[in-house]
Design a protein around this motif. Structure first.
Motif, PDB file in Angstrom:
ATOM      1  N   SER A 296       0.978  -1.279  -0.086  1.00  0.00           N
ATOM      2  CA  SER A 296       0.001   0.032   0.031  1.00  0.00           C
ATOM      3  C   SER A 296       0.820   1.031  -0.060  1.00  0.00           C
ATOM      4  O   SER A 296       2.089   1.210   0.745  1.00  0.00           O
TER       5      SER A 296
ATOM      6  N   GLU B 250       0.742   5.558   0.106  1.00  0.00           N
ATOM      7  CA  GLU B 250       0.143   6.797   0.304  1.00  0.00           C
ATOM      8  C   GLU B 250       1.085   7.925  -0.070  1.00  0.00           C
ATOM      9  O   GLU B 250       2.316   7.940   0.258  1.00  0.00           O
TER      10      GLU B 250
ATOM     11  N   GLY C  71      -9.523  10.642  -2.314  1.00  0.00           N
ATOM     12  CA  GLY C  71      -9.771   9.324  -1.470  1.00  0.00           C
ATOM     13  C   GLY C  71     -10.521   9.715  -0.090  1.00  0.00           C
ATOM     14  O   GLY C  71     -11.272   9.018   0.258  1.00  0.00           O
ATOM     15  N   THR C  72     -10.396  10.995   0.299  1.00  0.00           N
ATOM     16  CA  THR C  72     -11.024  11.867   1.296  1.00  0.00           C
ATOM     17  C   THR C  72     -11.454  12.997   1.104  1.00  0.00           C
ATOM     18  O   THR C  72     -10.859  13.717   0.442  1.00  0.00           O
TER      19      THR C  72
ATOM     20  N   THR D 109     -12.061  13.522   8.315  1.00  0.00           N
ATOM     21  CA  THR D 109     -11.665  12.037   7.714  1.00  0.00           C
ATOM     22  C   THR D 109     -10.561  11.510   8.375  1.00  0.00           C
ATOM     23  O   THR D 109     -10.537  10.149   8.792  1.00  0.00           O
TER      24      THR D 109
ATOM     25  N   PRO E  15     -11.783   4.466   5.825  1.00  0.00           N
ATOM     26  CA  PRO E  15     -10.833   4.333   4.880  1.00  0.00           C
ATOM     27  C   PRO E  15      -9.955   5.619   4.533  1.00  0.00           C
ATOM     28  O   PRO E  15     -10.903   6.620   4.212  1.00  0.00           O
ATOM     29  N   MET E  16      -8.812   5.770   4.404  1.00  0.00           N
ATOM     30  CA  MET E  16      -7.977   6.722   4.106  1.00  0.00           C
ATOM     31  C   MET E  16      -6.865   6.604   3.099  1.00  0.00           C
ATOM     32  O   MET E  16      -6.005   5.626   3.316  1.00  0.00           O
ATOM     33  N   GLY E  17      -7.058   7.146   1.797  1.00  0.00           N
ATOM     34  CA  GLY E  17      -5.964   6.736   1.072  1.00  0.00           C
ATOM     35  C   GLY E  17      -6.203   7.710  -0.399  1.00  0.00           C
ATOM     36  O   GLY E  17      -6.949   8.607  -0.305  1.00  0.00           O
TER      37      GLY E  17
ATOM     38  N   ARG F  62      -5.497   1.711   1.172  1.00  0.00           N
ATOM     39  CA  ARG F  62      -6.055   2.391   2.042  1.00  0.00           C
ATOM     40  C   ARG F  62      -5.271   2.323   3.527  1.00  0.00           C
ATOM     41  O   ARG F  62      -4.937   1.028   3.892  1.00  0.00           O
ATOM     42  N   ARG F  63      -5.456   3.104   4.600  1.00  0.00           N
ATOM     43  CA  ARG F  63      -4.971   2.949   5.839  1.00  0.00           C
ATOM     44  C   ARG F  63      -6.413   3.315   6.724  1.00  0.00           C
ATOM     45  O   ARG F  63      -7.398   4.072   6.029  1.00  0.00           O
TER      46      ARG F  63
ATOM     47  N   GLU G 198     -10.339  -1.857   5.896  1.00  0.00           N
ATOM     48  CA  GLU G 198      -9.414  -1.941   4.668  1.00  0.00           C
ATOM     49  C   GLU G 198      -7.884  -1.885   5.250  1.00  0.00           C
ATOM     50  O   GLU G 198      -6.997  -2.663   5.126  1.00  0.00           O
ATOM     51  N   GLY G 199      -7.732  -0.998   6.359  1.00  0.00           N
ATOM     52  CA  GLY G 199      -6.523  -0.677   7.009  1.00  0.00           C
ATOM     53  C   GLY G 199      -6.097  -1.904   7.921  1.00  0.00           C
ATOM     54  O   GLY G 199      -4.760  -1.940   8.193  1.00  0.00           O
TER      55      GLY G 199
END
Length: 533
Positions: free
Chosen positions: A268, A270, A452-453, A463, A470-472, A481-482, A486-487
């Motif tokens: 993954s 970012e 993504g956010t 967010t 999820p964040m990404g 994503r983290r 999903e993270g």
């Protein structure tokens, strides 16, 4: 793995009440937890506020790094054998320790990264929230899951989650505590061991959390930290990891992805961003301007999700710029280890040079500096004023390139469709912000943005702080994503298990295949109407 290079930290005095380094004994105790040897010269790191040495860090060699992975792999088997609930309890205890000892973390983050204390607290709170979230939800998310079988009653099916093994995590300097927690803690509670390479500049912050995790009950060697340049130990991390998590620049991320792909392991990433904010015509100008100050200048703009472009409807643009400039000029720059400053400094000379170059280039290509636009060596070696620009043209480098500093460009627009199109006109897609009095309209505009956010009536914190989602990044801003389910699940391998009883999924002896397929076809039609399928 204990360092064989003597650790050293200095406490050379104070400037404006700021120590140049953490207490020498404390820094030494943290550094002594790092792998390193005489074959790789140590490096000195400096505090952004003062330029004084914070610590001398041992640097791992390729051989050191591979030895650490071997230790982590041995530790991982025993750690993964523990029940998920037991692993989650380590995170619960860590949550309490982080909050109890937060003053020490705040000092470390400020000294290493140059942040204002309130921005450093964002890291403490994010770390505590992540520990609490996965401590609560990991047992449920990782539990075996039943699934409808091919044949009702006769097929019992389910999904089991297994840890990847040893996860390699390469962490950046800008959010050393929060991003360590967001990446390392879910990997650990999923049953993996972790080998982390934090950036040298902010290594003590990661080491501080590492120490607390062991105090919370994490087995020794389950989480290892190595320090060194990617050019020296990057190959070992890629080749020894069962999964790689990287946060950093887009070019480096793309190169890393290509190298990982040859091993057919997962990753993954970012990566960079050029994050937009859209102020709709019905927005509360004062609230939007206040939100923009935080969205653009928190951590001196050295945040992957901070805003660098603002699109304001023409009907309120002049009012917004005046209000935004006034609030920005009221922002106090400072280096004290307390809450008196609204913005700290940049973290490195490289960032100061990059920010200065972007602003100078924008000026030269016709932009107007509304406020800011200059370095402040009178406050410290790496301070730069929060800067608002208008009239930025496509000829300016910062029009499309990520600045990663306290610089933002404001543009006008007449139609919302145009603002959305311009916000999306970028290879990046990490974060975005929408401001309006109408929450439903804000949600609708947010859903049209390729990021993504997206935060409505917030810059990034809504967010960022909601660990359950999820964040990404989209597009060139990353893969994976983290946070959220999903993270956690990205650090696992999904295994399907099905037990078949009675009727086989082939015609029984003596039944013509044509008749069997007709019966199966009728059965599949009937199954479509069963609930829970």
């Amino acid at each position: 793995m204990t360092s064989t290079v003597p650790a050293r930290a200095q406490l050379p005095g104070t400037i404006g009440g700021v120590t140049g380094a953490p207490p020498a004994g404390r820094a030494t105790a943290l550094v002594d937890r790092v792998a390193g040897g005489a074959d790789s010269p140590p490096v000195e790191m400096q505090a952004p506020f003062t330029g004084w040495t914070t610590a001398v860090l041992p640097q791992a060699t390729d051989a050191d790094t591979r030895a650490v992975f071997a230790q982590a792999r041995r530790a991982q088997r025993a750690w993964a054998a523990r029940p998920v609930a037991e692993r989650a309890r380590v995170l619960h205890r860590l949550h309490e320790l982080v909050l109890r000892h937060q003053d020490e973390a705040l000092d470390l983050v400020q000294i290493e990264a140059g942040k204002a204390r309130l921005d450093a607290f964002d890291e403490v709170s994010a770390t505590a929230l992540v520990a609490d979230h996965y401590g609560r939800h990991a047992p449920r998310l990782l539990a075996p899951r039943r699934a409808p079988g091919a044949l009702p009653v006769l097929t019992k099916a389910g999904e089991v989650r297994h840890p990847k093994g040893v996860v390699g995590i390469i962490s950046p300097w800008n959010y050393p505590l929060a991003l360590t927690a967001m990446d390392v803690l879910p990997a650990l509670v999923a049953g993996n061991a972790v080998v982390q390479k934090p950036d040298n500049q902010t290594a003590l912050s990661a080491l501080w959390l590492h120490e607390l995790a062991e105090r919370a009950g994490l087995p020794v060697d389950a989480w290892q930290i190595v320090l060194g340049r990617g050019s020296r130990i990057g190959d070992a991390i890629v080749e020894e990891s069962d999964y790689v998590c990287f946060t950093g620049s887009t070019p480096t991320g793309k190169d890393l992805a290509g190298r990982i792909a040859t091993r057919l392991t997962s990753y993954s990433l970012e990566l960079g961003g050029k994050n937009p904010m859209i102020v709709l015509p019905d927005a509360d100008v004062r609230k939007a301007a206040a939100g923009a100050v935080t969205a653009c200048f928190a951590s001196a703009g050295q945040l992957c999700v901070s805003v660098e472009r603002i699109y304001v409807h023409d009907s309120i643009r002049e009012e917004f710029v005046r209000e935004f400039a006034a609030r920005t000029e009221a922002l106090r720059l400072g280096a004290a280890l307390d809450y008196s400053a609204g913005m700290g400094s940049l973290t490195s000379r490289e960032q100061l040079a990059a920010v200065s170059s972007h602003v100078d280039d924008a000026r030269a290509t016709g932009a107007t500096v509304v406020t800011g636009g200059r370095a402040r060596p009178d406050l410290g070696p790496l301070f730069y004023e929060p800067t608002i620009l208008t009239g930025v043209t496509e000829r300016a480098r910062l029009f499309a390139e990520e600045t990663f500093g306290p610089v933002v460009s404001v543009y006008g627009y007449s139609e919302v469709d145009d603002a959305v199109e311009r916000a999306n006109d970028t290879p990046f897609g990490l974060n975005a912000s929408v401001w309006t009095r109408d929450a439903r309209r804000g949600w609708d505009v947010a859903a049209r943005l390729k990021a993504g956010t997206v935060n409505v009536n917030e810059g990034y914190a809504a967010t960022f702080g909601t660990v359950g989602v999820p964040m990404g990044g989209m597009k060139d801003s990353g893969v994976g994503r983290r946070n959220g389910a999903e993270g956690l699940l990205k650090y696992t391998e999904a295994q399907a298990i099905a037990v078949q009883r009675g009727l086989r999924l082939r015609p029984p002896r003596g039944l013509p295949p044509a008749l069997w397929t007709k019966a199966m076809t009728a059965g599949m039609k009937a199954l479509r109407h069963l609930p829970g399928r």
